[in-house]
Scaffold this motif. Structure first.
Motif, PDB file in Angstrom:
ATOM      1  N   ASN A 312       0.444  -0.700   0.041  1.00  8.40           N
ATOM      2  CA  ASN A 312       0.117   0.186  -0.087  1.00  8.40           C
ATOM      3  C   ASN A 312       0.924   0.803  -0.265  1.00  8.40           C
ATOM      4  OD1 ASN A 312      -2.247  -1.789   0.043  1.00  8.40           O
ATOM      5  ND2 ASN A 312      -2.163  -1.833   2.840  1.00  8.40           N
ATOM      6  N   ILE A 313       2.267   1.195  -0.799  1.00  9.99           N
ATOM      7  CA  ILE A 313       2.764   2.249  -0.997  1.00  9.99           C
ATOM      8  C   ILE A 313       2.821   2.779  -2.293  1.00  9.99           C
ATOM      9  CG2 ILE A 313       5.043   3.009  -0.549  1.00  9.99           C
ATOM     10  CD1 ILE A 313       5.286   1.164   1.972  1.00  9.99           C
ATOM     11  N   ASN A 314       2.436   3.711  -2.644  1.00 10.73           N
ATOM     12  CA  ASN A 314       1.850   4.088  -4.397  1.00 10.73           C
ATOM     13  C   ASN A 314       2.622   5.083  -4.949  1.00 10.73           C
ATOM     14  OD1 ASN A 314       0.085   5.744  -2.493  1.00 10.73           O
ATOM     15  ND2 ASN A 314      -1.954   4.684  -3.893  1.00 10.73           N
ATOM     16  N   GLU A 315       3.729   6.204  -3.950  1.00  8.29           N
ATOM     17  CA  GLU A 315       4.176   7.314  -4.817  1.00  8.29           C
ATOM     18  C   GLU A 315       5.310   6.730  -5.847  1.00  8.29           C
ATOM     19  OE1 GLU A 315       3.555   7.724  -0.427  1.00  8.29           O
ATOM     20  OE2 GLU A 315       4.269   6.460  -1.316  1.00  8.29           O
ATOM     21  N   PRO A 316       5.779   5.795  -5.784  1.00  4.09           N
ATOM     22  CA  PRO A 316       6.280   5.006  -7.090  1.00  4.09           C
ATOM     23  C   PRO A 316       4.951   5.639  -8.300  1.00  4.09           C
ATOM     24  CG  PRO A 316       6.803   4.394  -5.612  1.00  4.09           C
ATOM     25  CD  PRO A 316       5.683   4.804  -4.710  1.00  4.09           C
ATOM     26  N   VAL A 317       3.633   4.491  -7.698  1.00  4.33           N
ATOM     27  CA  VAL A 317       3.184   4.909  -9.073  1.00  4.33           C
ATOM     28  C   VAL A 317       2.796   6.624  -9.557  1.00  4.33           C
ATOM     29  CG1 VAL A 317       1.003   3.876  -8.260  1.00  4.33           C
ATOM     30  CG2 VAL A 317       1.332   3.456 -10.866  1.00  4.33           C
ATOM     31  N   ILE A 318       2.080   6.866  -7.938  1.00  9.62           N
ATOM     32  CA  ILE A 318       1.619   8.148  -8.185  1.00  9.62           C
ATOM     33  C   ILE A 318       2.470   9.231  -8.955  1.00  9.62           C
ATOM     34  CG2 ILE A 318       1.044  10.098  -6.536  1.00  9.62           C
ATOM     35  CD1 ILE A 318      -1.229   8.047  -7.064  1.00  9.62           C
ATOM     36  N   PHE A 319       3.750   9.393  -8.806  1.00  4.13           N
ATOM     37  CA  PHE A 319       4.733  10.033  -9.543  1.00  4.13           C
ATOM     38  C   PHE A 319       5.243   9.928 -10.542  1.00  4.13           C
ATOM     39  CE2 PHE A 319       4.419  11.499  -4.837  1.00  4.13           C
ATOM     40  CZ  PHE A 319       4.611  12.287  -4.609  1.00  4.13           C
ATOM     41  N   GLY A 320       5.138   8.325 -10.268  1.00  2.00           N
ATOM     42  CA  GLY A 320       5.795   8.026 -11.961  1.00  2.00           C
ATOM     43  C   GLY A 320       4.585   7.727 -13.490  1.00  2.00           C
ATOM     44  N   CYS A 321       3.885   8.155 -12.773  1.00  2.00           N
ATOM     45  CA  CYS A 321       2.214   8.477 -13.661  1.00  2.00           C
ATOM     46  C   CYS A 321       1.080   8.844 -14.334  1.00  2.00           C
ATOM     47  CB  CYS A 321       2.427   7.006 -14.707  1.00  2.00           C
ATOM     48  SG  CYS A 321       1.658   5.891 -13.759  1.00  2.00           S
ATOM     49  N   ILE A 322       0.641   9.179 -12.378  1.00  2.00           N
ATOM     50  CA  ILE A 322      -0.063   9.910 -12.121  1.00  2.00           C
ATOM     51  C   ILE A 322      -0.521  11.186 -12.488  1.00  2.00           C
ATOM     52  CG2 ILE A 322      -2.383   9.681 -10.527  1.00  2.00           C
ATOM     53  CD1 ILE A 322      -2.207   6.656 -10.277  1.00  2.00           C
ATOM     54  N   ALA A 323       0.530  11.796 -11.366  1.00  2.00           N
ATOM     55  CA  ALA A 323       0.665  12.692 -11.324  1.00  2.00           C
ATOM     56  C   ALA A 323       1.064  13.899 -11.839  1.00  2.00           C
ATOM     57  CB  ALA A 323       1.803  13.369  -9.521  1.00  2.00           C
ATOM     58  N   TRP A 324      -0.733  14.686 -12.140  1.00  2.00           N
ATOM     59  CA  TRP A 324      -0.096  16.103 -13.510  1.00  2.00           C
ATOM     60  C   TRP A 324      -0.262  15.477 -14.334  1.00  2.00           C
ATOM     61  CZ3 TRP A 324      -1.234  20.907 -12.181  1.00  2.00           C
ATOM     62  CH2 TRP A 324      -1.405  21.118 -10.972  1.00  2.00           C
ATOM     63  N   ASN A 325      -0.534  14.087 -15.151  1.00  2.00           N
ATOM     64  CA  ASN A 325      -1.387  13.655 -16.438  1.00  2.00           C
ATOM     65  C   ASN A 325      -2.746  13.228 -16.419  1.00  2.00           C
ATOM     66  OD1 ASN A 325      -1.240  11.829 -18.191  1.00  2.00           O
ATOM     67  ND2 ASN A 325      -0.369  10.090 -17.116  1.00  2.00           N
ATOM     68  N   PRO A 326      -3.244  14.245 -17.276  1.00  2.76           N
ATOM     69  CA  PRO A 326      -4.279  14.170 -16.894  1.00  2.76           C
ATOM     70  C   PRO A 326      -5.514  12.803 -18.062  1.00  2.76           C
ATOM     71  CG  PRO A 326      -3.264  16.200 -18.299  1.00  2.76           C
ATOM     72  CD  PRO A 326      -2.861  15.282 -17.952  1.00  2.76           C
ATOM     73  N   TYR A 327      -4.647  12.184 -18.220  1.00  8.52           N
ATOM     74  CA  TYR A 327      -5.339  10.535 -18.806  1.00  8.52           C
ATOM     75  C   TYR A 327      -5.599   9.964 -17.451  1.00  8.52           C
ATOM     76  CZ  TYR A 327      -3.550  11.278 -23.695  1.00  8.52           C
ATOM     77  OH  TYR A 327      -3.255  11.429 -24.693  1.00  8.52           O
ATOM     78  N   LEU A 328      -4.456   9.821 -16.664  1.00  4.67           N
ATOM     79  CA  LEU A 328      -5.054   9.223 -15.334  1.00  4.67           C
ATOM     80  C   LEU A 328      -5.816   9.959 -14.079  1.00  4.67           C
ATOM     81  CD1 LEU A 328      -2.422   6.710 -15.846  1.00  4.67           C
ATOM     82  CD2 LEU A 328      -4.001   6.354 -16.142  1.00  4.67           C
ATOM     83  N   MET A 329      -5.156  11.348 -14.324  1.00  7.07           N
ATOM     84  CA  MET A 329      -6.132  11.498 -13.321  1.00  7.07           C
ATOM     85  C   MET A 329      -7.674  11.921 -12.568  1.00  7.07           C
ATOM     86  SD  MET A 329      -3.920  15.593 -13.431  1.00  7.07           S
ATOM     87  CE  MET A 329      -4.436  16.328 -12.208  1.00  7.07           C
TER      88      MET A 329
END
Length: 423
Positions: A312-329
């Motif tokens: 349940n540590i998801n900083e890698p995926v959040i900062f890896g492809c979700i943060a500031w990515n409108p497709y996944l935000m």
């Protein structure tokens, strides 16, 4: 589903690409992405720190964690002005701008130096909890340096060496930035971090209602999708959580605990029993999709994020492809709306999934360990219903992620093909 994916690829994606190419979005996204190595390493130390709950060690893995993930706001405060100047082609000012952004951030949060002989300094805002303040400091610094980018005390034909001219020309934007921080923070004693927290304090009274619970979880996902950790909301949520825990335990002790009377906004329920499988936003289904992606880059990212995601540590995926990515935000926001509503409805309104009668808060325990620990004292029937609801939550989360992921995957595969053909 195919029609939705087609709409996302042909209509939604082009519009999001325009947003994604905005200089401020690109600057913020790149600045957060560049901290990813520190986040990955911090996640490893965080996983290793779990050992300390069971075995006494002569050292603590939280120390290197404190010098990696717990200092990323410092890095972001530097990177935002640096990247802004880079993208605006003000390259002579980029290092000075980055260092000035770092100084302004330090002025705002005023870190405390460790006095017990240990090397270092600390403050809750230096890590992910201060990301919003770091972004604010970086934007202010960027705007000031952008305003003075073409200003010079000297004429173009001046005989003074360029490096000397750069020194003097940087004095004005540096001075203005520092004076603003000095006056606002140190003279006027304005606590920007506390102001941001206080804006949301009225939410405390309604966090255990359907509307308050849903809004708070949505807002958590919303700011997290912009790289701002939910830790900034801890001062708001913590009092509510502690009150809920006390009430729940007293009801259990009195033998009057029922689905209609027990409070819902507790860490055990949200992070350990049902909702956030893989971390805030229920990101483990997305990680598994990434692992199986046709895009080599996304597949590599998914494999790197899988082990932290199990805990349940998801900083890698959040900062890896979700943060500031409108497709996944957007699907991240939907997770923050739909899953809380389902959880509230099927635990409080329709008491199908049991609310925990114990307080198991090891949020980094892989699912369904938390579910078992929180529900097993209520009997086999309750545990079966809990498993059914947990599986249903994962299925709903997967359905939310899937079409947006496919649209994002198609774009990344297209980019990878174009890169190969370009070479």
């Amino acid at each position: 589903m195919n029609a939705l994916i087609s709409w996302l690829e042909n209509s939604f994606a082009p519009k999001m690409s325009k947003v994604n190419n905005n200089i401020w979005v690109v600057t913020l996204k790149d600045s957060i992405m560049q901290t990813l190595p520190f986040i990955f390493l911090g996640s490893i130390f965080c996983c290793l720190a779990i050992i300390e709950d069971f075995v006494t060690l002569p050292f603590s893995f939280w120390t290197p964690f404190g010098w990696t993930m717990s200092k990323i706001s410092l890095l972001v405060a530097f990177l935002i002005p640096f990247n802004y100047c880079e993208k605006k082609r003000y390259r002579k000012q980029r290092l000075i701008a980055g260092l000035t952004g770092l100084l302004l951030f330090m002025m705002i949060v005023t870190p405390e130096f460790i006095t017990d002989g240990t090397v270092g300094f600390g403050h809750d805002s230096l890590g992910a909890g201060g990301m919003f303040v770091a972004i604010l400091a970086g934007i202010i610094t960027s705007l000031i340096f952008g305003s003075f980018a073409k200003f010079s005390f000297f004429k173009d034909d001046s005989a003074i060496p360029d490096f000397v001219r750069q020194w003097f020309d940087a004095l004005l934007p540096i001075g203005l930035t520092i004076v603003i921080g000095w006056v606002v923070v140190l003279i006027m004693n304005v606590n920007l971090y506390q102001i941001i927290v206080n804006l949301f304090m009225p939410l405390q009274t309604g966090l255990n209602s359907l509307l308050g619970f849903t809004f708070f979880k949505f807002f958590t996902c919303f700011i997290y999708s912009m790289g701002i950790s939910s830790w900034v909301l801890t001062p708001i949520e913590q009092p509510v959580k502690l009150a809920a825990i006390a009430t729940n335990l007293s009801l259990v002790a009195a033998g009057t605990a029922t689905a209609s009377t027990m409070l819902i906004n507790t860490e055990g329920l949200v992070y350990c029993t049902y909702m956030w499988v893989g971390g805030i936003g229920c990101t483990l289904p997305l990680v598994i999709m990434l692992m199986r992606s046709k895009s080599k880059e996304l597949s590599s990212l998914g494999k790197a994020c899988f082990v932290p995601g199990l805990f349940n540590i998801n900083e890698p995926v959040i900062f890896g492809c979700i943060a500031w990515n409108p497709y996944l935000m957007v699907p991240m926001w939907l997770q923050g709306i739909i899953l809380p509503i389902l959880t509230y409805v099927f635990t409080k309104i329709i008491p199908f999934a049991p609310i925990p009668h114990v307080q198991f808060e090891l949020w980094y325990a892989p699912y369904p360990i938390g579910t078992i620990m929180n529900i097993m004292n209520q009997g086999v029937g309750a545990l079966i219903r809990a498993f059914i609801f947990l599986i249903a939550t994962i299925v709903v989360s997967t359905v939310i992620w899937y079409p947006f992921f496919k649209a994002y995957e198609a774009k990344r595969v297209e980019d990878e093909v174009a890169k190969v053909e370009g070479k």
